[in-house]
Structure formats: C-alpha cells, structure tokens
Scaffold this motif. Sequence first.
Motif, mmCIF file in Angstrom:
data_model
loop_
_atom_site.group_PDB
_atom_site.id
_atom_site.type_symbol
_atom_site.label_atom_id
_atom_site.label_comp_id
_atom_site.label_asym_id
_atom_site.label_seq_id
_atom_site.Cartn_x
_atom_site.Cartn_y
_atom_site.Cartn_z
ATOM 1 N N VAL A 205 19.344 5.254 28.626
ATOM 2 C CA VAL A 205 20.742 4.800 28.612
ATOM 3 C C VAL A 205 21.604 5.749 27.792
ATOM 4 O O VAL A 205 22.703 6.145 28.207
ATOM 5 C CB VAL A 205 20.836 3.362 28.070
ATOM 6 N N LYS A 206 21.132 6.154 26.628
ATOM 7 C CA LYS A 206 21.893 7.073 25.777
ATOM 8 C C LYS A 206 22.062 8.443 26.456
ATOM 9 O O LYS A 206 23.114 9.076 26.331
ATOM 10 C CB LYS A 206 21.207 7.221 24.421
ATOM 11 N N LEU A 207 21.022 8.871 27.178
ATOM 12 C CA LEU A 207 21.121 10.135 27.908
ATOM 13 C C LEU A 207 22.190 10.039 28.996
ATOM 14 O O LEU A 207 22.990 10.970 29.175
ATOM 15 C CB LEU A 207 19.766 10.463 28.539
ATOM 16 N N ALA A 208 22.222 8.936 29.708
ATOM 17 C CA ALA A 208 23.223 8.760 30.762
ATOM 18 C C ALA A 208 24.633 8.783 30.187
ATOM 19 O O ALA A 208 25.550 9.364 30.783
ATOM 20 C CB ALA A 208 22.969 7.439 31.487
ATOM 21 N N ARG A 209 24.826 8.170 29.036
ATOM 22 C CA ARG A 209 26.141 8.174 28.398
ATOM 23 C C ARG A 209 26.544 9.586 27.961
ATOM 24 O O ARG A 209 27.704 9.967 28.043
ATOM 25 C CB ARG A 209 26.116 7.241 27.170
ATOM 26 N N LYS A 210 25.576 10.351 27.539
ATOM 27 C CA LYS A 210 25.859 11.702 27.062
ATOM 28 C C LYS A 210 26.318 12.611 28.201
ATOM 29 O O LYS A 210 27.217 13.441 28.020
ATOM 30 C CB LYS A 210 24.609 12.274 26.400
ATOM 31 N N TYR A 211 25.705 12.442 29.387
ATOM 32 C CA TYR A 211 25.988 13.350 30.505
ATOM 33 C C TYR A 211 26.847 12.706 31.593
ATOM 34 O O TYR A 211 26.974 13.250 32.687
ATOM 35 C CB TYR A 211 24.669 13.850 31.112
ATOM 36 N N ASP A 212 27.462 11.577 31.303
ATOM 37 C CA ASP A 212 28.291 10.857 32.264
ATOM 38 C C ASP A 212 27.529 10.631 33.566
ATOM 39 O O ASP A 212 28.000 10.945 34.662
ATOM 40 C CB ASP A 212 29.606 11.592 32.551
ATOM 41 N N ALA A 213 26.334 10.068 33.425
ATOM 42 C CA ALA A 213 25.486 9.773 34.580
ATOM 43 C C ALA A 213 25.458 8.272 34.829
ATOM 44 O O ALA A 213 25.640 7.466 33.906
ATOM 45 C CB ALA A 213 24.067 10.288 34.342
ATOM 46 N N LEU A 214 25.220 7.907 36.063
ATOM 47 C CA LEU A 214 24.973 6.519 36.424
ATOM 48 C C LEU A 214 23.488 6.369 36.728
ATOM 49 O O LEU A 214 22.961 7.046 37.613
ATOM 50 C CB LEU A 214 25.791 6.111 37.655
ATOM 51 N N VAL A 215 22.821 5.488 35.986
ATOM 52 C CA VAL A 215 21.413 5.205 36.247
ATOM 53 C C VAL A 215 21.346 4.046 37.239
ATOM 54 O O VAL A 215 21.772 2.932 36.936
ATOM 55 C CB VAL A 215 20.657 4.829 34.959
ATOM 56 N N VAL A 216 20.833 4.328 38.430
ATOM 57 C CA VAL A 216 20.639 3.288 39.436
ATOM 58 C C VAL A 216 19.196 2.809 39.330
ATOM 59 O O VAL A 216 18.256 3.572 39.593
ATOM 60 C CB VAL A 216 20.919 3.823 40.848
ATOM 61 N N CYS A 217 19.029 1.566 38.902
ATOM 62 C CA CYS A 217 17.697 1.011 38.666
ATOM 63 C C CYS A 217 17.282 0.146 39.841
ATOM 64 O O CYS A 217 17.924 -0.874 40.125
ATOM 65 C CB CYS A 217 17.683 0.166 37.398
ATOM 66 N N ASP A 218 16.228 0.530 40.520
ATOM 67 C CA ASP A 218 15.651 -0.316 41.554
ATOM 68 C C ASP A 218 14.817 -1.385 40.849
ATOM 69 O O ASP A 218 13.656 -1.151 40.510
ATOM 70 C CB ASP A 218 14.784 0.519 42.505
ATOM 71 N N ASP A 219 15.406 -2.551 40.635
ATOM 72 C CA ASP A 219 14.740 -3.625 39.883
ATOM 73 C C ASP A 219 14.170 -4.671 40.840
ATOM 74 O O ASP A 219 14.472 -5.865 40.730
ATOM 75 C CB ASP A 219 15.732 -4.265 38.911
ATOM 76 N N VAL A 220 13.346 -4.237 41.774
ATOM 77 C CA VAL A 220 12.891 -5.150 42.820
ATOM 78 C C VAL A 220 11.553 -5.816 42.500
ATOM 79 O O VAL A 220 11.154 -6.759 43.204
ATOM 80 C CB VAL A 220 12.788 -4.414 44.178
ATOM 81 N N TYR A 221 10.855 -5.349 41.459
ATOM 82 C CA TYR A 221 9.548 -5.923 41.127
ATOM 83 C C TYR A 221 9.562 -6.678 39.800
ATOM 84 O O TYR A 221 8.498 -7.013 39.273
ATOM 85 C CB TYR A 221 8.490 -4.810 41.067
ATOM 86 N N GLU A 222 10.732 -6.962 39.256
ATOM 87 C CA GLU A 222 10.834 -7.555 37.932
ATOM 88 C C GLU A 222 10.076 -8.882 37.820
ATOM 89 O O GLU A 222 9.503 -9.193 36.776
ATOM 90 C CB GLU A 222 12.307 -7.784 37.583
ATOM 91 N N PHE A 223 10.075 -9.687 38.877
ATOM 92 C CA PHE A 223 9.431 -11.001 38.822
ATOM 93 C C PHE A 223 7.998 -10.968 39.354
ATOM 94 O O PHE A 223 7.361 -12.006 39.474
ATOM 95 C CB PHE A 223 10.255 -12.015 39.616
#
Length: 470
Positions: A205-223
């Motif tokens: 998350v901190k890296l994404a903020r530093k480089y103005d990136a959007l992290v798209v998380c495929d959260d399909v197996y959380e459950f």
Amino acid sequence: MSSSDAPPPTKPKQINLLRGWPSPHLLPADLLSAACQRVLADPVESVPILQYAPDPGYQPLRERLAQWLGQHYGVEPDANRICITGGASQNLACILQSFTDPHYTRAVWMVAPCYHLSFGMFEDAGFAGRLRAAPEDDEGLDVEELERRLAAWESAEKLGSHQEPKPFKNPGPYRKLYRHIIYVVPTCSNPSGKTLSVQRRESLVKLARKYDALVVCDDVYEFLQWPLEGPTTAQRPPEMRLPRLCDIDMSLGRAEIDPQGFGHTVSNGSFSKIAGPGVRTGWAEGTPAFALGLSKTASSMSGGAPSQLCAAMLADLLRTGELANFIDTKTRPALQRRHRIMMNAVKQYLAPLGVVSQESSIQGQSIYGGYFVWLTLTQGPSGLLVSDAALREENIVLGRGNMFAVRGDEEGAKFDNAIRLCFSWEPEEALIDGVRRLGLLLQRMQANVGYYEKLVAGVTDSDRPVSSWV
C-alpha cells in the motif's frame, strides 16, 4: 523406449485438472431458486428489480455486503465504499476504462506467476507490451523487488523524455488516472496459492502511494481458506481474516498526492466461487470516492449496474444468512477435503519423483485456500513437456508453468519447471486417479526425456488447451 515403459495403448477417460470451476455439488441452486421466487413475489419489490439499476448497484446488496464484510474484517460498514459489479473480470475492465489511460498510465505490474486470462483484459485496455512481472518469493509478492523495477522504469522514462505524457481521456470530477497499475491476488493467489502477510500488505500500500499506483486486488478466495491440519470442519481459522489492502489504505488517510480521496487500492470481489460463476455478480470496495467514480463508467450509467436480478437474489441470501451458512458448512469443508485428497496423492505418487508442492516449501504455513496447487518439477522434464505428454498419453489436462508467466515479460519471472493442478472441479476419486496417472507418466518421462523432447517439437501454443479453462 522398452515395452514396459510405453504409454497406455488407448487413452483413458479425460481428467481435467486445469479447469478452475466449482464442483457442480457446490452450486447452491436450491437456495438461489428460493431467493428468486421471494424477490419476485411482491410487485412492489420485483418491478424495480427488473428495471434498470442505480449506477452504484442494488442498494440492499450494497448495505448487506457492507455489514457482512465489515463483520468479517472488523471494519466499520460503509455501503458508500461498495459498487456492485458483473463479477471480477467485468469489473477489472470497468476499472481500466475509468481509471487508466493507455498514454498516461505507464505500465501494469502483475504478480508472477499470474492468473493467465487476465493478460487479455489489460491488452484490450491498450497495455499490450507494457505488462511487467512482479515476481513472488516464499512469502508472496516480493514488494522490494517490485519497487526496484518500478524505480528503474521511472528512471528510464526520465532519461528518455522530459515531458509528462498527455492523456487521451478526460476523467472529469469523479475519477482520476493512475500512473501505474499493480495487479495482485493477495490471498490464496492463483496459481501459486500464496497469501501475503500483513507486513507485505502494508508495504505494498505504501509503495502504491509513493508511485501513484492503483493496486487492483483480486479478492475472490477470501472466504475459501482452511487449516492444513486438523479435522475437516466448518470452522473458520482466524488467520483467514487478514486485513484487505483497501482497508489498510483507508486507515492511513488520504495521501498527499490524492486530495480527492480516491485511494490507491480496490478490492475486486466476486460471488463466482461462493454462489456460482453463472450469477455474474461481484462488488468493488475502495474509498467512497473510488466507488462513486467506478459507478460513473459509461456502460453502467447507460444500462444500469450489471446483474440487477442476481444482485437482488444474493442480497436476500445475505439477509437470511443462508449463503454464509452454505459457505461455512458445505463449500469450505468440501474444498478442504478435496485439497487434502489431492495433496495426499501428490505425496504418494509425485513427491518420490522430485515434485515439490507449494505448501511443503514454506515452513510454518498453517492455512491454505483457493482452488489450486502449484508444483515444481525438480528433476526430469519441463512443465511444458509434462503437460503435452499428459494430454497425449493420459488424457489429463493440466496447467503448464509458463502459461502463467506475464505475457510480454516472460523473462521477468520464469516457470518452465512448474505445473498447476486444480482440485475444485473433478470428482474426488478422479483427483486421486489423475495424480496417480501423472506419476506413472513422470516415471516414463524421466527414463526417456529425449524421446519426449522430440515429440513436443513443432507443437505450438495454439494446439494446447488454454482459453476455455480458467
């Protein structure tokens, strides 16, 4: 090749260990049927359900998802953070439409090995040739290595040009364009099965903020996680409640480069693995500004949020608690049992031949989940040779390692000596038989590698099964 080493004279019944579909026994058809009848029974409710949907999606589902997810992750429920989607794949396309620009957005950084059918979605959005590998180590995505590669990209760009690229798109007041995209499956990654630790999530998350990136998380197996040891039960291990990256991002407040509060992560959720792919319904959760901006995707504003009828059915199943109970008592225990069956077969038939599983390579790992196991061939033929021979001689379909290398950056992370097996689709007895037959094949191949290398010559990727199996 001696007669004793020869392949079977006729192909046995096909076993598909590539197809990442839920078993037909894990589709809650009766629950969905009853929910459909309930939501359509009252004309006061059914008329808006069958009409065009509000842009952010069916409000009762947004609210019930906020409660369900908030309880699970221990965060304050906020329906304004959620936008209903047509599933994770459809929503990835919408995110790219609304928050990227093929001229302004520099590159797409993809966890490697990577979900192989995602490449085309990024290429369709204009990023062909700019997909870059973000390799994993034993703990999942290597954030330090990703930063080195990001920094090298930025340095090379500065040397090549002093002008900021002018975007083709005008995001307007409700959206923004990100400089980079980072695509990751933080929990039970497909194909490797790895889960990012809390420390890695915070660093990303901190890296994404530093480089103005959007992290798209495929959260399909959380459950869909379970303990590796102990009985097959409905118990949900506490370790499966790792914070999502979107919640970590929210907890840090607005970044200095993000005055409008769009955030730098989005959780791309889906009901496909927990209620059936055919419902074509999912959700995105980020900041309220991001969810609102996503709802402004023009195709949603024209047709309304996708999957309105199924969204109403799923909202009803969340209201009654039936979906959560189905996951706890049927889906998760069945997947836990299937995974254990496959791993016992791997230990019996493949491990003596030098095949190493992901679980055995990480000390102290107590939780697993998802649909897949990632195997490394430490001796003998490559994953490509094995996958071709498995289909030709044993009628077994499996995933070859290089299928999951990032397209266009295959040198960034190689997987020539790996294969992926799926334990969710085939009947349980077929899982054992498939691994057993694979072991017999490996014995033949290790004794006659040269013979199999000659057979694979001239075979192209177009001759191999890929696109119709996820």
